[in-house]
Scaffold this motif. Sequence first.
Motif, mmCIF file in Angstrom:
data_model
loop_
_atom_site.group_PDB
_atom_site.id
_atom_site.type_symbol
_atom_site.label_atom_id
_atom_site.label_comp_id
_atom_site.label_asym_id
_atom_site.label_seq_id
_atom_site.Cartn_x
_atom_site.Cartn_y
_atom_site.Cartn_z
ATOM 1 N N PRO A 133 -3.092 -15.783 1.358
ATOM 2 C CA PRO A 133 -3.829 -15.269 -0.037
ATOM 3 C C PRO A 133 -3.412 -16.113 -1.236
ATOM 4 O O PRO A 133 -2.409 -16.718 -1.198
ATOM 5 N N ALA A 134 -4.448 -16.349 -2.147
ATOM 6 C CA ALA A 134 -3.899 -17.023 -3.128
ATOM 7 C C ALA A 134 -3.113 -16.300 -4.239
ATOM 8 O O ALA A 134 -2.393 -16.775 -5.098
ATOM 9 N N ALA A 135 -3.091 -14.914 -3.951
ATOM 10 C CA ALA A 135 -2.067 -14.218 -4.765
ATOM 11 C C ALA A 135 -0.951 -13.768 -3.978
ATOM 12 O O ALA A 135 -1.053 -13.279 -2.941
ATOM 13 N N LYS A 136 0.343 -14.076 -4.379
ATOM 14 C CA LYS A 136 1.453 -13.350 -3.585
ATOM 15 C C LYS A 136 1.630 -11.931 -3.513
ATOM 16 O O LYS A 136 2.240 -11.501 -2.673
ATOM 17 N N ASP A 137 0.766 -11.178 -4.337
ATOM 18 C CA ASP A 137 0.839 -9.939 -4.428
ATOM 19 C C ASP A 137 -0.342 -9.354 -3.751
ATOM 20 O O ASP A 137 -0.499 -8.108 -3.874
ATOM 21 N N PHE A 138 -0.839 -9.968 -2.994
ATOM 22 C CA PHE A 138 -2.044 -9.370 -2.292
ATOM 23 C C PHE A 138 -1.631 -8.616 -0.994
ATOM 24 O O PHE A 138 -0.698 -8.979 -0.221
ATOM 25 N N ARG A 139 -1.982 -7.287 -0.941
ATOM 26 C CA ARG A 139 -1.603 -6.120 0.255
ATOM 27 C C ARG A 139 -2.805 -5.665 1.091
ATOM 28 O O ARG A 139 -3.923 -5.674 0.668
ATOM 29 N N ILE A 140 -2.579 -5.581 2.523
ATOM 30 C CA ILE A 140 -3.451 -5.079 3.268
ATOM 31 C C ILE A 140 -3.132 -3.594 3.527
ATOM 32 O O ILE A 140 -1.984 -3.261 3.960
ATOM 33 N N MET A 141 -4.142 -2.876 2.738
ATOM 34 C CA MET A 141 -3.986 -1.229 3.260
ATOM 35 C C MET A 141 -4.455 -0.897 4.387
ATOM 36 O O MET A 141 -5.598 -0.604 4.584
ATOM 37 N N TRP A 142 -3.461 -0.736 5.341
ATOM 38 C CA TRP A 142 -3.888 -0.496 6.816
ATOM 39 C C TRP A 142 -3.834 0.936 7.140
ATOM 40 O O TRP A 142 -2.856 1.573 7.558
ATOM 41 N N ASP A 143 -4.844 1.630 6.890
ATOM 42 C CA ASP A 143 -4.961 3.111 7.114
ATOM 43 C C ASP A 143 -4.990 3.491 8.512
ATOM 44 O O ASP A 143 -6.410 3.620 9.000
ATOM 45 N N ASN A 144 -4.158 3.694 9.607
ATOM 46 C CA ASN A 144 -4.455 3.963 10.712
ATOM 47 C C ASN A 144 -4.440 5.302 10.969
ATOM 48 O O ASN A 144 -3.730 5.954 11.728
ATOM 49 N N ALA A 145 -5.370 5.878 10.489
ATOM 50 C CA ALA A 145 -5.534 7.367 10.683
ATOM 51 C C ALA A 145 -5.891 8.004 11.794
ATOM 52 O O ALA A 145 -5.546 9.132 11.840
ATOM 53 N N TYR A 146 -6.340 7.234 12.691
ATOM 54 C CA TYR A 146 -6.566 7.822 13.952
ATOM 55 C C TYR A 146 -6.016 6.930 14.899
ATOM 56 O O TYR A 146 -6.543 6.958 16.303
ATOM 57 N N CYS A 147 -4.727 6.593 14.760
ATOM 58 C CA CYS A 147 -3.921 5.864 15.596
ATOM 59 C C CYS A 147 -3.759 6.476 17.025
ATOM 60 O O CYS A 147 -3.530 6.062 18.123
ATOM 61 N N ILE A 148 -3.664 7.982 17.043
ATOM 62 C CA ILE A 148 -3.190 8.763 18.228
ATOM 63 C C ILE A 148 -4.522 9.794 18.606
ATOM 64 O O ILE A 148 -4.239 10.639 19.109
ATOM 65 N N HIS A 149 -5.234 9.475 17.983
ATOM 66 C CA HIS A 149 -6.546 10.655 17.967
ATOM 67 C C HIS A 149 -7.681 10.291 18.831
ATOM 68 O O HIS A 149 -8.683 10.137 18.514
#
Length: 240
Positions: A133-149
């Motif tokens: 990332p060009a930005a140090k404060d870039f973040r991936i919002m990894w919503d694993n909502a159906y991980c065990i569904h």
Amino acid sequence: ITECRKLFADILGVDAENVIVGGSSSLNMMFDTIACFSENGVAGEQPWLLQGKIKFLCPAPGYDRHFGVTGFFKNIEMITIPMTENGPDMDMVEKYVENDSTVKGIWCVPKYSNPDGITYSDETVKRFAALKPAAKDFRIMWDNAYCIHEISDTPDVLLNIMDECKKTGNEDLPILFCSTSKITFPGAGVAAMAASENNLKVLREKYNYEIISYDKLNMLRHVRFFKDYDGVLKHMEKHK
């Protein structure tokens, strides 16, 4: 509660010390995360609100509530990223993330994503983990909502984003979310998030003042339920 953190650590494939267990809503925890970084910053950078216009990448079609969260913050411009059969168009993701320092995050539903049910391919997960990332404060919002569904006997297998990020030295990139809200009684679920220690240090400060305690009885009930459920599955496997 240690046992509940361990439960979600097993679900998300992370270490228990990297887990925060919240209330009943993972969406609430996502909103709090965006608000926290907007107000206090992350990675030693200025708060997002003080950086002027910033951008968030939004794979589409996607989850409208995610877009509603970033749309609430008037300084965030949302950029559409087309979805493919393997996940977001990673050529576009890499172009934006690695060349534009105003890009601060991306929404992801990596398994059975809304509304097409796509699970990100191994290559897609690895390309996320290898982002520069060009930005140090870039973040991936990894919503694993159906991980065990799972709804079939041949479920999709999603590569572990945190493990891949550790390999590339990008452990600070992902923030993982999940909940049991869709597999328990309505409103009786428990939500959790997982992230690196650098991210959790910022988020814990917010939660330290925001709430004294979540519903410990509900957390314990979940721990007991899943322990019993695991025992039932083992018994069925042994005697089928």
